[in-house]
Design an enzyme around this catalytic site. Structure first.
Site, short mmCIF file in Angstrom:
data_model
loop_
_atom_site.label_atom_id
_atom_site.label_comp_id
_atom_site.label_asym_id
_atom_site.label_seq_id
_atom_site.Cartn_x
_atom_site.Cartn_y
_atom_site.Cartn_z
CE LYS A 1 -4.10 -2.18 1.24
NZ LYS A 1 -3.77 -3.56 1.99
CE LYS B 1 -22.08 -16.51 -2.45
NZ LYS B 1 -23.10 -16.99 -2.76
CB ALA C 1 0.53 5.83 0.82
CG ASP C 2 6.58 8.34 1.38
OD1 ASP C 2 6.84 9.65 1.34
OD2 ASP C 2 6.73 7.63 2.47
N PRO D 1 7.11 10.68 -4.55
CG PRO D 1 6.68 11.76 -6.58
CD PRO D 1 6.60 12.14 -5.19
O1 3DU Z 1 -9.90 -10.52 4.94
P1 3DU Z 1 -8.81 -11.49 4.24
O2 3DU Z 1 -8.33 -12.27 5.56
O3 3DU Z 1 -9.34 -12.45 3.41
O4 3DU Z 1 -7.47 -10.70 3.94
C1 3DU Z 1 -7.67 -9.60 2.81
C2 3DU Z 1 -6.41 -9.06 2.66
O5 3DU Z 1 -6.59 -8.11 1.51
C3 3DU Z 1 -5.53 -8.39 3.44
O6 3DU Z 1 -4.25 -8.63 3.54
C4 3DU Z 1 -5.79 -6.99 3.45
O7 3DU Z 1 -4.81 -6.21 3.93
C5 3DU Z 1 -6.14 -6.74 1.87
N1 3DU Z 1 -7.07 -5.55 1.72
C6 3DU Z 1 -8.14 -5.64 2.05
O8 3DU Z 1 -8.54 -6.41 2.78
C7 3DU Z 1 -8.94 -4.53 1.75
C8 3DU Z 1 -8.63 -3.68 1.04
O9 3DU Z 1 -9.50 -2.53 0.49
C9 3DU Z 1 -7.21 -3.62 0.20
C10 3DU Z 1 -6.65 -4.91 0.77
#
Ligand code: 3DU
Length: 209
Positions: free
Chosen positions: A54, A166, A56-57, A59
């Site tokens: 993620k 889902k 976010a800094d 460039p």
């Molecule tokens: O909820 P889960 O355990 O299936 O994991 C979801 C993953 O996706 C987790 O690594 C989280 O940091 C990432 N993620 C989101 O859940 C939601 C987002 O909007 C972006 C990334």
């Protein structure tokens, strides 16, 4: 699969068992901090790795992060878009386009700041040459909206399973791939869990024809 475990041995064991049913392994900070960055290289020898930092800094810092991740073997990275087009461009350039941009986040708080800006961020991802975007399986109608904006960019969608989304809905509304974490890695049989989600996906794609 989102591999949010923190131990190297557990991470490698889960990937070895489930990789036949995965397109890629998404690695986030918990595993990097727990097992060290070389885990990217190790897992990339078994399955393509997406580094979900993620990013976010500014460039220059974004470029440095992306170069390190790609140099360790990542196939793609995930960056935030709210930092603006110059920051995203640095990620696109450093990864040769292999960036997914977070648009609207899947958790309830994702409605507060990311949802109001998601459409602009999706448009910027397309303009700047990103590979795709991240859009929420918890709000599949939002995936459909993002699809209208990004055209043929890839949409990857977290929020399936533990967060209540889902897989079949996310795909029906326009996602290309779903991201599943806890429903696989917390299962007593991760291989079987991954296989059953892969089956749900192929059944739902079959019924789309
Ligand atoms: O909820 P889960 O355990 O299936 O994991 C979801 C993953 O996706 C987790 O690594 C989280 O940091 C990432 N993620 C989101 O859940 C939601 C987002 O909007 C972006 C990334």
């Amino acid at each position: 699969m989102a591999l949010d475990v923190v131990q190297r041995s557990k991470a490698l064991d889960i990937v070895e068992k489930s990789r036949d049913h995965l397109d890629a392994v998404k690695i986030n900070w918990p595993l990097i901090l727990g097992a060290g960055p070389r885990i990217i290289t190790e897992i990339s020898g078994l399955c393509p790795v997406i580094c979900d930092f993620k990013i976010a800094d500014i460039p220059n810092t974004n470029r440095l992060i992306v170069e390190q991740a790609m140099g360790l073997g990542a196939s793609a990275v995930i960056a935030h878009g709210f930092t603006g087009s110059d920051s995203l461009k640095a990620c696109v350039d450093a990864s040769r386009g292999r960036v997914f941009v977070v648009t609207e986040m899947s958790h309830p708080g994702g409605k507060e700041f990311t949802q109001p800006n998601a459409e602009r961020i999706a448009a910027m991802a397309k303009e700047q040459g990103a590979m795709g975007i991240v859009a929420p399986a918890t709000r599949p109608e939002r995936i459909a909206k993002m699809r209208e904006i990004v055209g043929d960019l890839k949409i990857i969608s977290p929020g399936v399973g533990a967060q209540g989304g889902k897989a079949s809905d996310a795909l029906r509304y326009g996602a290309d791939y779903i991201i599943v974490g806890r429903s696989i890695y917390e299962s007593s049989d991760p291989r079987k869990a991954a296989e059953s989600i892969a089956r749900e996906i192929s059944d739902s794609l079959g019924s789309r024809k």
